[in-house]
Design a protein around this motif. Structure first.
Motif, mmCIF file in Angstrom:
data_model
loop_
_atom_site.group_PDB
_atom_site.id
_atom_site.type_symbol
_atom_site.label_atom_id
_atom_site.label_comp_id
_atom_site.label_asym_id
_atom_site.label_seq_id
_atom_site.Cartn_x
_atom_site.Cartn_y
_atom_site.Cartn_z
ATOM 1 N N VAL A 190 -43.977 -12.850 -3.131
ATOM 2 C CA VAL A 190 -42.728 -12.192 -3.341
ATOM 3 C C VAL A 190 -41.741 -12.733 -4.226
ATOM 4 C CG1 VAL A 190 -40.833 -11.467 -2.144
ATOM 5 C CG2 VAL A 190 -43.220 -11.035 -1.171
ATOM 6 N N ALA A 191 -41.682 -14.127 -4.068
ATOM 7 C CA ALA A 191 -40.780 -14.909 -4.923
ATOM 8 C C ALA A 191 -41.060 -14.726 -6.390
ATOM 9 C CB ALA A 191 -40.847 -16.509 -4.606
ATOM 10 N N GLU A 192 -42.508 -14.808 -6.731
ATOM 11 C CA GLU A 192 -42.808 -14.659 -8.102
ATOM 12 C C GLU A 192 -42.779 -13.273 -8.634
ATOM 13 O OE1 GLU A 192 -46.919 -16.065 -7.786
ATOM 14 O OE2 GLU A 192 -46.457 -18.046 -8.032
ATOM 15 N N ILE A 193 -42.709 -12.185 -7.650
ATOM 16 C CA ILE A 193 -42.444 -10.902 -8.150
ATOM 17 C C ILE A 193 -40.689 -10.908 -8.370
ATOM 18 C CG2 ILE A 193 -42.318 -8.459 -7.205
ATOM 19 C CD1 ILE A 193 -45.042 -9.067 -5.922
ATOM 20 N N VAL A 194 -40.252 -11.492 -7.483
ATOM 21 C CA VAL A 194 -38.503 -11.273 -7.800
ATOM 22 C C VAL A 194 -38.173 -11.966 -8.983
ATOM 23 C CG1 VAL A 194 -36.356 -12.302 -7.055
ATOM 24 C CG2 VAL A 194 -37.850 -11.253 -5.413
ATOM 25 N N VAL A 195 -38.851 -13.168 -9.455
ATOM 26 C CA VAL A 195 -38.696 -13.762 -10.600
ATOM 27 C C VAL A 195 -39.031 -13.009 -11.790
ATOM 28 C CG1 VAL A 195 -39.413 -15.809 -12.031
ATOM 29 C CG2 VAL A 195 -38.844 -16.025 -9.559
ATOM 30 N N ALA A 196 -40.245 -12.295 -11.515
ATOM 31 C CA ALA A 196 -40.754 -11.492 -12.800
ATOM 32 C C ALA A 196 -40.101 -10.294 -13.052
ATOM 33 C CB ALA A 196 -42.293 -11.330 -12.590
ATOM 34 N N VAL A 197 -39.533 -9.653 -11.999
ATOM 35 C CA VAL A 197 -38.779 -8.352 -12.251
ATOM 36 C C VAL A 197 -37.347 -8.802 -12.873
ATOM 37 C CG1 VAL A 197 -37.525 -6.574 -10.758
ATOM 38 C CG2 VAL A 197 -40.135 -7.234 -10.366
ATOM 39 N N ALA A 198 -36.893 -9.850 -12.099
ATOM 40 C CA ALA A 198 -35.539 -10.263 -12.954
ATOM 41 C C ALA A 198 -35.580 -10.781 -14.571
ATOM 42 C CB ALA A 198 -34.984 -11.392 -12.109
ATOM 43 N N ALA A 199 -36.810 -11.193 -14.852
ATOM 44 C CA ALA A 199 -37.139 -11.689 -16.444
ATOM 45 C C ALA A 199 -36.889 -10.307 -16.825
ATOM 46 C CB ALA A 199 -38.041 -12.540 -16.233
ATOM 47 N N PHE A 200 -37.951 -9.562 -16.352
ATOM 48 C CA PHE A 200 -38.160 -8.250 -17.068
ATOM 49 C C PHE A 200 -36.956 -7.311 -17.179
ATOM 50 C CE2 PHE A 200 -39.066 -3.379 -16.485
ATOM 51 C CZ PHE A 200 -39.701 -3.237 -17.429
ATOM 52 N N GLU A 201 -35.981 -7.298 -16.218
ATOM 53 C CA GLU A 201 -34.561 -6.687 -16.335
ATOM 54 C C GLU A 201 -33.957 -7.151 -17.523
ATOM 55 O OE1 GLU A 201 -33.115 -6.970 -12.426
ATOM 56 O OE2 GLU A 201 -33.945 -4.792 -11.807
#
Length: 186
Positions: free
Chosen positions: A105-116
């Motif tokens: 979940v933490a890695e997804i949050v980081v990945a989504v934020a980087a994508f945004e």
């Protein structure tokens, strides 16, 4: 060991600050690092906290915005803790990196934020290109350059370059650039 971090931006946010500390204590946190400073400034207690945690520890924060000022900062903190073998638990988001699911979940949050962030920068580039093509984009006017007339005037009045920089809130190099361009002796 459970380690907590609590922060508010200003000293007058007493209730929120005390609430964070009480919440951390109810969770059984053994050591709490706390400070009342802006997220964008230097945070000595956060540095001390990140230095303090060690393998097997869990850093607990009540809300992610109390810990990190940006996604990039979250990535930095997450990576630093991971290298030390420590986990992070963010209460309001339900993130707990001590479990494989929480880590994901933490890695997804980081990945989504980087994508945004990448999408935002791309939209910004497109917008600037359109504005330039229409002749509407001029960029930010250099702050110091707007003060060049004042620099010349102060220097001609006998004020030294260091004092000019201090009075006008610009760098000494900007003062010297203005004097050079105007061919006025420094």
């Amino acid at each position: 060991m459970l380690v907590g971090y609590a922060r508010t931006s200003t000293l007058d946010q007493v209730a929120g600050f005390e609430d964070q500390i009480e919440h951390l204590n109810r969770l059984g946190v053994e050591k709490v690092f706390s400070e009342q400073v802006s997220a964008v400034g230097h945070r000595p207690q956060l540095d001390a906290c990140l230095d303090f945690v060690r393998d097997g520890d869990t850093l607990i924060v009540t809300r992610l915005d109390r810990l990190c000022r940006s996604t990039a900062h979250f990535c930095e903190v997450f990576d630093r803790l991971e290298r030390k073998g420590a986990a992070i638990r963010v209460i309001d988001l339900g993130i707990d990196t001590s479990s494989p699911t929480g880590r994901m979940v933490a890695e997804i949050v980081v990945a989504v934020a980087a994508f945004e962030r990448r999408l935002l920068l791309e939209r910004q580039r497109v917008g600037i290109a359109v504005a330039k093509a229409e002749g509407r984009y001029k960029g930010r006017a250099p702050t110091a350059r707007r003060r060049f007339a004042e620099v010349i005037e102060l220097r001609q009045a006998g004020v030294l370059p260091g004092e000019i920089a201090a009075r006008l809130g610009i760098s000494r190099s900007s003062v010297f650039r203005a004097l050079r361009e105007a061919k006025v002796a420094a």
